[in-house]
Design a protein around this motif. Structure first.
Motif, mmCIF file in Angstrom:
data_model
loop_
_atom_site.group_PDB
_atom_site.id
_atom_site.type_symbol
_atom_site.label_atom_id
_atom_site.label_comp_id
_atom_site.label_asym_id
_atom_site.label_seq_id
_atom_site.Cartn_x
_atom_site.Cartn_y
_atom_site.Cartn_z
ATOM 1 N N GLU A 1 25.571 24.950 22.149
ATOM 2 C CA GLU A 1 24.945 25.224 20.849
ATOM 3 C C GLU A 1 25.975 25.151 19.725
ATOM 4 O OE1 GLU A 1 22.907 29.049 18.706
ATOM 5 O OE2 GLU A 1 22.365 28.686 20.797
ATOM 6 N N LEU A 2 27.161 25.729 19.945
ATOM 7 C CA LEU A 2 28.222 25.683 18.935
ATOM 8 C C LEU A 2 28.743 24.257 18.756
ATOM 9 C CD1 LEU A 2 30.101 28.936 19.962
ATOM 10 C CD2 LEU A 2 28.802 28.579 17.860
ATOM 11 N N TYR A 3 28.903 23.556 19.859
ATOM 12 C CA TYR A 3 29.335 22.158 19.828
ATOM 13 C C TYR A 3 28.317 21.310 19.053
ATOM 14 C CZ TYR A 3 29.130 17.481 22.000
ATOM 15 O OH TYR A 3 29.010 16.141 22.237
ATOM 16 N N GLN A 4 27.040 21.509 19.355
ATOM 17 C CA GLN A 4 25.986 20.739 18.708
ATOM 18 C C GLN A 4 25.896 21.048 17.216
ATOM 19 O OE1 GLN A 4 24.288 18.291 20.565
ATOM 20 N NE2 GLN A 4 24.006 17.677 18.441
ATOM 21 N N TYR A 5 26.156 22.291 16.853
ATOM 22 C CA TYR A 5 26.156 22.687 15.438
ATOM 23 C C TYR A 5 27.192 21.863 14.660
ATOM 24 C CZ TYR A 5 26.659 25.507 11.250
ATOM 25 O OH TYR A 5 26.732 25.918 9.941
ATOM 26 N N ILE A 6 28.383 21.718 15.225
ATOM 27 C CA ILE A 6 29.441 20.948 14.568
ATOM 28 C C ILE A 6 29.021 19.486 14.433
ATOM 29 C CG2 ILE A 6 31.819 20.114 14.779
ATOM 30 C CD1 ILE A 6 32.444 22.812 16.238
ATOM 31 N N LEU A 7 28.504 18.912 15.513
ATOM 32 C CA LEU A 7 28.106 17.504 15.467
ATOM 33 C C LEU A 7 26.926 17.271 14.525
ATOM 34 C CD1 LEU A 7 28.605 16.288 19.124
ATOM 35 C CD2 LEU A 7 30.126 16.079 17.166
ATOM 36 N N ASP A 8 25.992 18.211 14.480
ATOM 37 C CA ASP A 8 24.870 18.085 13.544
ATOM 38 C C ASP A 8 25.370 18.074 12.095
ATOM 39 O OD1 ASP A 8 23.000 17.912 15.563
ATOM 40 O OD2 ASP A 8 22.355 20.010 15.403
ATOM 41 N N ASP A 9 26.383 18.884 11.817
ATOM 42 C CA ASP A 9 26.971 18.894 10.475
ATOM 43 C C ASP A 9 27.592 17.531 10.168
ATOM 44 O OD1 ASP A 9 27.761 20.122 7.987
ATOM 45 O OD2 ASP A 9 29.796 20.276 8.801
ATOM 46 N N PHE A 10 28.272 16.940 11.145
ATOM 47 C CA PHE A 10 28.874 15.616 10.947
ATOM 48 C C PHE A 10 27.799 14.554 10.732
ATOM 49 C CE2 PHE A 10 33.032 16.624 13.410
ATOM 50 C CZ PHE A 10 33.398 17.501 12.410
ATOM 51 N N ILE A 11 26.668 14.689 11.387
ATOM 52 C CA ILE A 11 25.560 13.753 11.195
ATOM 53 C C ILE A 11 24.985 13.922 9.790
ATOM 54 C CG2 ILE A 11 23.197 13.215 11.905
ATOM 55 C CD1 ILE A 11 24.178 13.887 14.811
ATOM 56 N N ASN A 12 24.773 15.165 9.375
ATOM 57 C CA ASN A 12 24.238 15.441 8.040
ATOM 58 C C ASN A 12 25.157 14.942 6.931
ATOM 59 O OD1 ASN A 12 21.926 16.624 9.075
ATOM 60 N ND2 ASN A 12 22.789 18.690 9.017
#
Length: 111
Positions: A93-104
């Motif tokens: 979940e924490l890993y995905q949060y970081i990657l989602d921010d990079f996508i955004n």
């Protein structure tokens, strides 16, 4: 091996560098420019950086044509399969949060 598309061990989703990526955007989210012009993101994954056991490492070449992603132990030497972590749900979940921010922020796109 570095290439345009990469994924973290244990993650079924692969990512690639977004078209039109900007140098200053990378710096805004915590990438550091190395002496040879490449960009490196090296961040602990955990509730607190002081008790984190893993870190996310992402490297992008200075020409924005090579991407390398990994989750490692804190020494940065051992690649970790995120699907097999002890508290994998929370860590993913924490890993995905970081990657989602990079996508955004249009740094990465899902492949």
């Amino acid at each position: 091996m570095e290439h345009l598309i990469d994924q973290v061990t244990g993650d079924k989703q692969s990512y690639k560098i977004a078209d039109g990526i900007k140098k200053y955007t990378l710096k805004d989210v915590g990438f550091v420019e190395t002496n040879n012009g490449n960009f490196v993101f090296d961040r602990p994954i955990g509730d607190s950086p002081y008790d984190a056991k893993f870190k996310l490492k992402i490297s992008i070449s200075k020409d924005f044509d090579k991407l390398k992603m990994s989750v490692t132990d804190m020494s940065g030497l051992t690649d970790i399969d995120i699907s097999k972590l002890k508290d994998s749900e929370k860590m993913v979940e924490l890993y995905q949060y970081i990657l989602d921010d990079f996508i955004n922020r249009e740094i990465l796109v899902k492949n």
